[in-house]
Design a protein around this motif. Structure first.
Motif, mmCIF file in Angstrom:
data_model
loop_
_atom_site.group_PDB
_atom_site.id
_atom_site.type_symbol
_atom_site.label_atom_id
_atom_site.label_comp_id
_atom_site.label_asym_id
_atom_site.label_seq_id
_atom_site.Cartn_x
_atom_site.Cartn_y
_atom_site.Cartn_z
ATOM 1 N N PHE A 187 1.241 -1.451 -0.553
ATOM 2 C CA PHE A 187 -0.025 0.069 0.206
ATOM 3 C C PHE A 187 0.834 1.359 -0.466
ATOM 4 C CE2 PHE A 187 -2.985 -3.291 0.976
ATOM 5 C CZ PHE A 187 -4.071 -3.053 0.691
ATOM 6 N N ARG A 188 2.463 1.168 -0.690
ATOM 7 C CA ARG A 188 3.356 2.281 -0.310
ATOM 8 C C ARG A 188 2.534 3.751 0.503
ATOM 9 N NH1 ARG A 188 2.017 3.833 -6.625
ATOM 10 N NH2 ARG A 188 2.138 1.810 -7.647
ATOM 11 N N LEU A 189 2.835 2.621 1.854
ATOM 12 C CA LEU A 189 3.123 3.018 3.141
ATOM 13 C C LEU A 189 4.343 2.796 4.433
ATOM 14 C CD1 LEU A 189 -0.797 2.967 4.745
ATOM 15 C CD2 LEU A 189 0.436 5.088 3.658
ATOM 16 N N SER A 190 5.799 1.919 2.968
ATOM 17 C CA SER A 190 6.641 1.731 3.922
ATOM 18 C C SER A 190 7.090 2.767 4.847
ATOM 19 C CB SER A 190 7.785 1.011 3.126
ATOM 20 O OG SER A 190 6.741 -0.589 2.959
ATOM 21 N N ARG A 191 7.320 3.976 4.325
ATOM 22 C CA ARG A 191 8.408 4.987 4.304
ATOM 23 C C ARG A 191 7.608 5.840 5.557
ATOM 24 N NH1 ARG A 191 6.319 10.300 2.462
ATOM 25 N NH2 ARG A 191 4.730 9.795 1.400
ATOM 26 N N GLY A 247 -6.302 10.026 2.897
ATOM 27 C CA GLY A 247 -5.824 9.643 2.055
ATOM 28 C C GLY A 247 -5.638 7.848 2.252
ATOM 29 N N GLN A 248 -3.882 8.826 3.010
ATOM 30 C CA GLN A 248 -2.933 7.839 3.732
ATOM 31 C C GLN A 248 -3.868 6.495 4.171
ATOM 32 O OE1 GLN A 248 0.635 10.106 4.390
ATOM 33 N NE2 GLN A 248 1.506 9.199 2.543
ATOM 34 N N ARG A 249 -5.119 7.902 5.719
ATOM 35 C CA ARG A 249 -5.213 7.004 6.399
ATOM 36 C C ARG A 249 -5.606 6.048 5.786
ATOM 37 N NH1 ARG A 249 -6.612 10.812 11.083
ATOM 38 N NH2 ARG A 249 -4.968 12.197 11.401
ATOM 39 N N LYS A 250 -6.789 6.063 4.797
ATOM 40 C CA LYS A 250 -7.605 5.136 4.128
ATOM 41 C C LYS A 250 -6.714 3.844 4.123
ATOM 42 C CE LYS A 250 -11.765 7.667 3.794
ATOM 43 N NZ LYS A 250 -12.918 6.924 3.625
#
Length: 279
Positions: A155-159, A171-174
């Protein structure tokens, strides 16, 4: 999947070839307001089903009831052939049915990774007796962290892994909430307005993730008001109005269904002799 569903009659409550969730006679009222009155509804396994309808149609209330976050006044429902009527949310989730919320439920003062780890079920280290025996739970904990990192990467949240969840954009919280839901390896996910408040770039990312879930064999049911989204990714569409299911069918058929048009525009919108009010 769409071709198989297209062979069905487009009537409310139509039987599906392989239903995963089956709802019968479910009602929920708040005082004198009947928010949900669904006689029969089946959600097809392995498909993307959109639940649409005007504000106040009962969509989120139905989600709350079948996922265990609210109690029905009457009726019953089964998931994967097993009765889950009246079960609490965590027990329903253990069965493989999880949901997200329109307003995200991230724990803002925990890190993104910690939010993910909390969602994993059956953690041995949570039991008092076993917590004193690290060899019993350390291997499982490493596996849970590995899965969490895989999902964050997907989900491209690794960073953002070690950042507080409260620092994420809407949007990132979604994305985090969807990733967190997958930590329990569900059979079905219910997404309540996943695109609400999300910028166009992240909307496309979310859409891609939803279709990927379907392609991997997962069942998806989502509430959405954006008809372009509904028409673009849904295999089947269910329309609710005033708590009832008024129409079902493939996206193209539902878009032209008079009951759906009435639900959104009102029953008087196309009656002959009706003159617009120019005052």
């Amino acid at each position: 999947m769409r071709a198989e569903l297209a062979k069905l009659s487009f009537e409310p409550g139509v039987a599906k070839p392989d239903p995963l969730l089956v709802v019968d006679g479910v009602t929920r009222a708040f005082g004198g307001l009947v928010a949900v009155h669904v006689e029969h509804l089946e959600i097809e396994r392995g498909a993307i089903t959109a639940l649409i309808g005007p504000n106040g149609a009962g969509k989120s209330t139905l989600f709350n009831v079948v996922s265990g976050f609210d109690r029905a006044d009457s009726g019953s429902w089964t998931f994967d052939g097993a009765p889950v009527t009246g079960r609490s949310a965590h027990r329903v989730a253990r069965r493989g049915l999880v949901r997200t919320f329109q307003l995200t439920k991230t724990l803002s003062r925990l890190s993104v990774l910690e939010n993910m780890l909390l969602a994993a079920n059956g953690q041995r280290g949570e039991r008092l007796g076993l917590a004193l025996l690290p060899p019993v739970w350390l291997r499982q904990e490493r596996e849970i962290k590995r899965r969490a990192d895989e999902l964050l990467d997907r989900f491209r949240l690794s960073r953002m892994r070690d950042e507080y969840a409260g620092t994420l954009s809407g949007g990132q919280r979604k994305l985090l909430e969807m990733a967190r839901a997958l930590m329990v390896r569900p059979t079905m996910v219910m997404l309540d307005e996943p695109m609400a408040g999300v910028n166009p770039a992240l909307t496309q990312s979310l859409l891609s993730h939803i279709t990927d879930l379907r392609d991997e064999g997962m069942t998806v049911c989502f509430v959405e008001h954006d008809m372009d989204v509904v028409m673009g990714i849904s295999d089947w569409v269910v329309c609710m109005a005033e708590g009832e299911v008024v129409a079902e069918g493939p996206p193209h058929a539902v878009a032209k269904n008079p009951a759906v048009i009435d639900a959104y525009l009102g029953k008087q919108h196309d009656e002959p002799g009706t003159e617009p009010d120019h005052e």
